[in-house]
Motif scaffolding. Structure first.
Motif, PDB file in Angstrom:
ATOM      1  N   GLU A  94      13.765  81.486 -49.289  1.00  0.00           N
ATOM      2  CA  GLU A  94      14.608  82.041 -48.238  1.00  0.00           C
ATOM      3  C   GLU A  94      14.362  83.539 -48.021  1.00  0.00           C
TER       4      GLU A  94
ATOM      5  N   GLU B 188      20.035  79.089 -51.304  1.00  0.00           N
ATOM      6  CA  GLU B 188      19.342  78.427 -52.412  1.00  0.00           C
ATOM      7  C   GLU B 188      20.114  78.449 -53.726  1.00  0.00           C
TER       8      GLU B 188
ATOM      9  N   ARG C  86      20.626  75.155 -56.057  1.00  0.00           N
ATOM     10  CA  ARG C  86      19.931  75.079 -57.340  1.00  0.00           C
ATOM     11  C   ARG C  86      20.921  74.901 -58.500  1.00  0.00           C
TER      12      ARG C  86
ATOM     13  N   LYS D 236      12.017  84.275 -53.392  1.00  0.00           N
ATOM     14  CA  LYS D 236      12.307  82.850 -53.258  1.00  0.00           C
ATOM     15  C   LYS D 236      12.025  82.468 -51.818  1.00  0.00           C
TER      16      LYS D 236
END
Length: 321
Positions: free
Chosen positions: A239, A111, A115, A237
Motif C-alpha cells: 500500500e 494492510e 494481516r 509494503k
C-alpha cells in the motif's frame, strides 16, 4: 536569551508520533502503543502509556520539536484516544499534556488489520471486513446513545444503562466531539472512509501517511480534510508502493492543509526538520515547507490559536537555530 545573529522559528509540531508509548530501547517491555486484543479499541487512551522518561524526548527537543501528538499504533481499525503533549521537560502527564487541545482519536485502515487479524483466522481479513466491523460498532454506538437519551428523557427512572467505554467513545465521534486522525494509504481506503463519514455524518480531521492522496487531491480539498504525510518514505509494503515525493506539493497546490510527521520511531524526531527540507527540494516553496512542520500541524490538531506561529498572545513555543 540573546538571539542576535540566529534564527528564531516556531517550535516544530509533529502530529503523528508514538513517542513515549514505544520508548527507547525498543523492547517488548516498552511496547505500549497497540492494544492488540481486538480490532475496535476506541476506549483505550495513549496517555495511560506515555513514558515521560523516553530518551527520545530530549533528542526531539534538541532538534526543535516542541509539541507532538502521541497516537496509539495502527494495529486496530479503531486504535483509541490520542494525546497532545508539550515537550517542556515535565515529569508527569499533567505537566506535559496540552490542556487546550481538542479530543482526538486514532483510526487505521489497510494492510495492518488484515494481516493481524486475518492471520489469526479472525475478522477483518479484507477491506470489506474492516468497513463492516466499523459500521457495526458505529450502529451499536447509535443504539447506545438512544438508550441513554430514553433514560434521561424518562426522568432518569430506574437503573441507567450499563456504561460501555468503547461505545461511549464512539458516541463522541458521532456527536462531532472528536478530531479523527486516520492512518490510510490508498484511494480505496480514502473513499471507504468518506462513505462511512457521510453515512454517519461525522468529519475526518486528517488522513495520515496518505501516500496516494495526490491521486484525489481535489476531493480531499473539497472535503476540507488535512493530510499528514511522509516526505519520501515509500515501498515498505504494497500500500506504500505508489508514493511519490511530490505528494505534499501536489496536495498543497490544490489547497489541502498539508503537514509532515515522523511516525516515530519510523523516523526519529531528531530528523523531523529534514522532512521539510525534502519536500522543499521536490517543489514546495520555502515558507510552505516550514508551515508543514509548524502552523499546519497546529491547525490539524486544533491548537493553532495557541501555537504554530510567532504571534503576540500565543504560547512561547520557539526554537532558536
Amino acid at each position: 536569551i540573546d538571539a542576535r545573529g540566529k534564527y528564531v522559528l516556531p517550535g516544530l509540531i509533529d502530529p503523528h508520533s508514538h513517542l513515549g508509548v514505544y520508548s527507547l530501547p525498543s523492547l517488548r517491555a516498552n511496547s505500549d502503543g497497540n492494544e492488540m486484543t481486538g480490532d475496535i479499541e476506541a476506549q483505550v487512551r495513549s496517555e495511560d502509556s506515555i513514558n515521560t522518561d523516553d530518551p527520545e524526548i530530549p533528542r526531539a527537543v534538541g532538534a526543535g520539536v516542541t509539541i507532538v501528538q502521541v497516537l496509539p499504533g495502527s494495529g486496530n481499525n479503531i486504535g483509541g484516544w490520542a494525546t497532545v503533549v508539550k515537550l517542556n521537560g515535565g515529569q508527569t502527564l499533567d505537566e506535559i499534556k496540552f490542556a487546550n487541545a481538542p479530543a482526538s482519536m486514532k483510526w487505521a485502515w489497510g494492510e495492518n488489520q488484515k494481516r493481524t487479524y486475518g492471520n489469526r483466522g479472525q475478522a477483518p481479513s479484507t477491506l470489506m471486513g474492516e468497513a463492516a466491523i466499523v459500521r457495526q460498532r458505529l450502529y451499536d454506538a447509535q443504539n447506545y446513545m438512544a438508550k441513554w437519551k430514553a433514560w434521561e428523557d424518562g426522568g432518569k427512572k430506574g437503573a441507567p444503562p450499563v456504561r460501555d467505554l468503547q461505545l461511549e467513545a464512539l458516541a463522541d465521534v458521532l456527536q462531532g466531539k472528536v478530531r479523527l486522525n486516520i492512518h490510510s494509504y490508498q484511494v480505496n481506503h480514502f473513499e471507504t472512509l468518506f462513505r462511512i463519514a457521510d453515512e454517519f455524518n461525522f468529519k475526518i480531521a486528517a488522513l495520515h501517511h496518505a501516500l496516494d492522496a495526490y491521486m484525489i487531491a481535489p476531493e480531499i480539498a473539497r472535503r476540507h480534510i488535512g493530510v499528514v504525510t511522509f516526505a519520501d518514505s515509500w515501498g515498505f509494503k504494497v500500500e506504500g508502493w505508489d508514493a511519490i515525493p511530490q505528494n505534499a506539493y501536489l496536495l498543497w497546490k490544490q489547497g489541502v492543509t498539508v503537514s509532515l510527521h515522523t511516525d516515530n520511531p519510523v523516523i526519529e524526531e531528531c530528523n523531523y526538520i529534514e522532512q521539510a527540507a525534502i519536500i522543499n527540494h521536490y517543489g514546495m516553496p520555502d515558507e510552505a515547507a516550514l508551515q508543514a512542520v509548524t502552523i499546519n500541524p497546529a491547525k490539524i490538531l486544533g491548537i493553532d490559536k495557541w501555537t504554530g506561529s510567532i504571534d503576540a498572545g500565543k504560547d512561547a513555543d520557539l526554537v532558536i537555530w
